[in-house]
Enzyme design. Structure first.
Site, PDB file in Angstrom:
ATOM      1  N   HIS A 125      36.578  38.253  33.624  1.00  0.00           N
ATOM      2  CA  HIS A 125      35.934  37.295  34.527  1.00  0.00           C
ATOM      3  C   HIS A 125      34.817  36.508  33.858  1.00  0.00           C
ATOM      4  CE1 HIS A 125      33.021  40.678  35.293  1.00  0.00           C
ATOM      5  NE2 HIS A 125      32.170  39.677  35.341  1.00  0.00           N
ATOM      6  N   ASP A 155      40.384  43.612  34.091  1.00  0.00           N
ATOM      7  CA  ASP A 155      39.186  42.795  33.873  1.00  0.00           C
ATOM      8  C   ASP A 155      38.709  42.886  32.428  1.00  0.00           C
ATOM      9  OD1 ASP A 155      37.215  40.979  34.537  1.00  0.00           O
ATOM     10  OD2 ASP A 155      35.802  42.499  35.230  1.00  0.00           O
ATOM     11  N   SER A 232      27.859  41.814  32.327  1.00  0.00           N
ATOM     12  CA  SER A 232      29.309  41.985  32.286  1.00  0.00           C
ATOM     13  C   SER A 232      29.841  41.833  30.862  1.00  0.00           C
ATOM     14  CB  SER A 232      29.987  40.956  33.190  1.00  0.00           C
ATOM     15  OG  SER A 232      29.689  41.190  34.540  1.00  0.00           O
TER      16      SER A 232
END
Length: 384
Positions: A125, A155, A232
């Site tokens: 993402h 992901d 992230s």
């Protein structure tokens, strides 16, 4: 006069005691000292610097250099900042989506280098739908990044930069983790580069449904080490400075809850992305539920009475023309083992299937009509 003299002596005594305490504190962190022998046998007075201020600074530096600082010093150079630019799209007059000329949005995430030639792991993402990806290192180096592959089901993504002799991380094992042990997160939260947070492993094996991302096929590590937007793709470390997970998710409306993808999953998927440009996900083609008290009351499917005192995963539907149908699965089968590993809940099935190989037989033990049946199924590729 005697009172003043007494105060001077008393102050000097406190100063000497304070310096002695500082020296003793520093000695406690000396890993070369054999603590199994008496103090008098192995302790020697350290040579003090002639400059008292410099000596106190040296003692303080030594005292504050803990396992977190050591882990960060080891891994920090291999943690990168990833900037991704996406062209903004908007609805046109006819209801279609068209690029908005000249308008772009940018996002920032983290990643880490796993090969000296510039192979980087991050979150999908962070870079999906990006037109350009740039990578900056802690030492100031700046590179254009090439996206080798993206896997939305886990992901995960792999980026390559054109470089050599880069610092790399050391990979650990998440399967050895214990709830309550230390965890360290490094990344670029909210655009603040090289931020370090620490906490503990709060839980293991969290399902994607539990954390609100049911489309993912991952059993997450839960930590209370602060993870914010921009973290992230960054590494989650153990006390040895080894990467045990990839920071990926924050549960909405939660305080102190972060989640990471286990490093074993990241290794498996990243290897496929780097070599093939995509990841392969084994697929059986069944709808299933964990067998418990709620299964008997919350589903329209007729659960056999003989399952009342059993545990496992109940198949409530077999997808037509799927590997499961071709292998002979039936609705009502109770999965109890896969490759001799006990199955208790649906995430156990998912984990074992993910570990299997497409095109190779997978042994599944089911309970059917009061009998134990072993089904040999050949997983296929997950339908796109």
């Amino acid at each position: 006069m005697s009172k003043v003299f007494s105060k001077i002596i008393l102050s000097t005594g406190f100063l000497i005691a304070g310096v002695s305490f500082g020296i003793w504190g520093a000695r406690q962190f000396d890993s070369s000292q054999d603590l199994s022998t008496p103090f008098s046998e192995n302790y020697s007075i350290p040579v003090l610097d002639s400059n008292p201020r410099r000596e106190l600074d040296r003692i303080e530096d030594h005292r504050n250099f803990n396992f977190i600082a050591a882990a960060v010093e080891k891994v920090g150079p291999a943690v990168v900042r990833i900037n991704a630019s996406r062209e903004v799209v908007q609805e046109d007059f006819f209801g279609g989506m068209q690029p908005s000329q000249g308008r772009q949005e940018t996002g920032t995430g983290s990643g880490f280098i796993i090969q000296e030639d510039g192979l980087i792991i991050t979150n999908a993402h962070v870079i999906e739908n990006s037109s350009t990806v740039t990578v900056s290192l802690r030492d100031g180096q700046f590179f254009e990044g090439e996206v080798l592959g993206i896997d939305q089901m886990t992901d995960l993504a792999v980026v390559k930069i054109d470089a050599s002799n880069l610092p790399v991380v050391t990979l650990g094992k998440s399967e050895d983790l214990v709830t309550g042990e230390w965890a360290i997160a490094i990344g670029n939260p909210l655009g603040l580069d090289n931020t370090v947070t620490a906490g503990i492993i709060s839980a293991l094996g969290r399902s994607s449904n539990e954390i609100g991302v049911p489309d993912k096929r991952v059993r997450f590590i839960q930590t209370d080490a602060a993870i914010n937007p921009g973290n992230s793709g960054g590494p989650l470390l153990n006390i040895e400075g080894e990467v045990i997970g990839i920071n990926t998710a924050i549960k909405a409306n939660a305080q102190g809850l972060g989640f990471a993808i286990p490093i074993e999953t990241a290794q498996r998927i990243s290897q496929q992305l780097a070599s093939k440009g995509k990841a392969e996900h084994p697929y059986l083609g069944i709808q299933m539920v964990t067998l418990n008290a709620n299964t008997f009351t919350n589903y329209d499917f007729p659960v056999p009475e003989e399952y009342q005192n059993k545990q496992g995963v109940l198949i409530i539907r077999v997808i037509p023309d799927s590997p499961a149908e071709r292998g002979g699965f039936q609705a009502g089968d109770l999965i109890t083992e896969i490759e001799q590993q006990t199955i208790i809940q649906t995430v156990d099935v998912q984990e074992q299937v993910d570990k299997s190989n497409i095109g190779e037989p997978l042994s599944v033990t089911v309970y059917r009509n009061n009998e134990i049946v072993v089904v040999e199924v050949i997983p296929g590729q997950f339908p796109e």
